[in-house]
Scaffold this motif. Structure first.
Motif, PDB file in Angstrom:
ATOM      1  N   TYR A  20      51.227  15.952  60.504  1.00 27.70           N
ATOM      2  CA  TYR A  20      52.004  15.926  59.263  1.00 27.70           C
ATOM      3  C   TYR A  20      53.092  14.854  59.301  1.00 27.70           C
ATOM      4  O   TYR A  20      53.399  14.244  58.279  1.00 27.70           O
ATOM      5  CB  TYR A  20      52.606  17.297  58.968  1.00 27.70           C
ATOM      6  N   PHE A  60      52.963  24.102  68.117  1.00 25.24           N
ATOM      7  CA  PHE A  60      52.427  23.412  66.945  1.00 25.24           C
ATOM      8  C   PHE A  60      52.588  21.898  67.050  1.00 25.24           C
ATOM      9  O   PHE A  60      52.729  21.216  66.045  1.00 25.24           O
ATOM     10  CB  PHE A  60      53.125  23.925  65.678  1.00 25.24           C
ATOM     11  N   GLY A 117      47.517  29.802  60.797  1.00 25.26           N
ATOM     12  CA  GLY A 117      48.409  28.864  61.466  1.00 25.26           C
ATOM     13  C   GLY A 117      49.443  28.283  60.528  1.00 25.26           C
ATOM     14  O   GLY A 117      50.615  28.112  60.899  1.00 25.26           O
ATOM     15  N   THR A 118      49.041  28.004  59.301  1.00 25.29           N
ATOM     16  CA  THR A 118      49.981  27.498  58.304  1.00 25.29           C
ATOM     17  C   THR A 118      51.027  28.552  57.958  1.00 25.29           C
ATOM     18  O   THR A 118      52.219  28.244  57.839  1.00 25.29           O
ATOM     19  CB  THR A 118      49.222  27.065  57.031  1.00 25.29           C
ATOM     20  N   ILE A 119      50.602  29.783  57.830  1.00 25.39           N
ATOM     21  CA  ILE A 119      51.546  30.866  57.546  1.00 25.39           C
ATOM     22  C   ILE A 119      52.549  31.007  58.690  1.00 25.39           C
ATOM     23  O   ILE A 119      53.760  31.146  58.455  1.00 25.39           O
ATOM     24  CB  ILE A 119      50.788  32.184  57.297  1.00 25.39           C
ATOM     25  N   GLN A 166      41.571  28.833  62.021  1.00 30.72           N
ATOM     26  CA  GLN A 166      42.981  28.755  62.398  1.00 30.72           C
ATOM     27  C   GLN A 166      43.877  28.202  61.293  1.00 30.72           C
ATOM     28  O   GLN A 166      45.089  28.389  61.348  1.00 30.72           O
ATOM     29  CB  GLN A 166      43.155  27.853  63.627  1.00 30.72           C
ATOM     30  N   VAL A 167      43.320  27.537  60.310  1.00 29.76           N
ATOM     31  CA  VAL A 167      44.124  26.786  59.350  1.00 29.76           C
ATOM     32  C   VAL A 167      45.061  27.695  58.550  1.00 29.76           C
ATOM     33  O   VAL A 167      46.278  27.472  58.527  1.00 29.76           O
ATOM     34  CB  VAL A 167      43.219  25.958  58.412  1.00 29.76           C
ATOM     35  N   VAL A 168      44.547  28.696  57.896  1.00 35.31           N
ATOM     36  CA  VAL A 168      45.374  29.536  57.023  1.00 35.31           C
ATOM     37  C   VAL A 168      46.401  30.351  57.816  1.00 35.31           C
ATOM     38  O   VAL A 168      47.608  30.278  57.523  1.00 35.31           O
ATOM     39  CB  VAL A 168      44.496  30.448  56.132  1.00 35.31           C
ATOM     40  N   LEU A 200      53.423  28.672  60.806  1.00 34.51           N
ATOM     41  CA  LEU A 200      54.268  27.472  60.810  1.00 34.51           C
ATOM     42  C   LEU A 200      55.359  27.563  59.750  1.00 34.51           C
ATOM     43  O   LEU A 200      56.496  27.160  59.982  1.00 34.51           O
ATOM     44  CB  LEU A 200      53.398  26.231  60.588  1.00 34.51           C
ATOM     45  N   ILE A 201      55.054  28.125  58.598  1.00 34.49           N
ATOM     46  CA  ILE A 201      56.044  28.289  57.534  1.00 34.49           C
ATOM     47  C   ILE A 201      57.066  29.371  57.896  1.00 34.49           C
ATOM     48  O   ILE A 201      58.255  29.253  57.575  1.00 34.49           O
ATOM     49  CB  ILE A 201      55.334  28.607  56.201  1.00 34.49           C
ATOM     50  N   PRO A 227      49.612  19.817  65.024  1.00 26.80           N
ATOM     51  CA  PRO A 227      49.722  19.830  63.565  1.00 26.80           C
ATOM     52  C   PRO A 227      51.000  19.153  63.069  1.00 26.80           C
ATOM     53  O   PRO A 227      50.976  18.438  62.067  1.00 26.80           O
ATOM     54  CB  PRO A 227      49.725  21.310  63.194  1.00 26.80           C
TER      55      PRO A 227
END
Length: 85
Positions: A76, A69, A35-37, A31-33, A39-40, A72
């Motif tokens: 952060y 989100f 999910g980060t995309i 999920q990390v990659v 979120l951005i 996460p």
């Protein structure tokens, strides 16, 4: 390229929500990659919603993003403030 008469910002918001749902079904380590995309990309979609449809749909998009989100973003936020884990 809007879906059935929807504006482009609503189309992107729908696609974003569907992709976020698919990512939520993945195992945590996968999920990390994506999910980060997601979120951005969320602020750009919310801003486009606000510009095309007003502040109320933008507020709804912001609430949806924060809800999806929350963990996460809390992580952060703690990290940014220097709070120990």
């Amino acid at each position: 390229m809007a879906l059935a008469g929807l504006s482009s910002s609503v189309t992107f918001a729908v696609i974003w929500a569907l992709l976020a749902t698919v990512v939520a079904f993945l195992p945590m380590r996968w999920q990390v990659v994506p999910g980060t995309i997601l979120l951005i990309a969320a602020p750009a979609i919310v801003i486009a919603l606000g510009l095309q449809h007003g502040w109320l749909p933008a507020l709804g998009g912001t609430a949806a993003c924060l809800s999806m989100f929350r963990k996460p973003l809390a992580y952060y936020w703690r990290r940014l403030r220097g709070v120990p884990q």
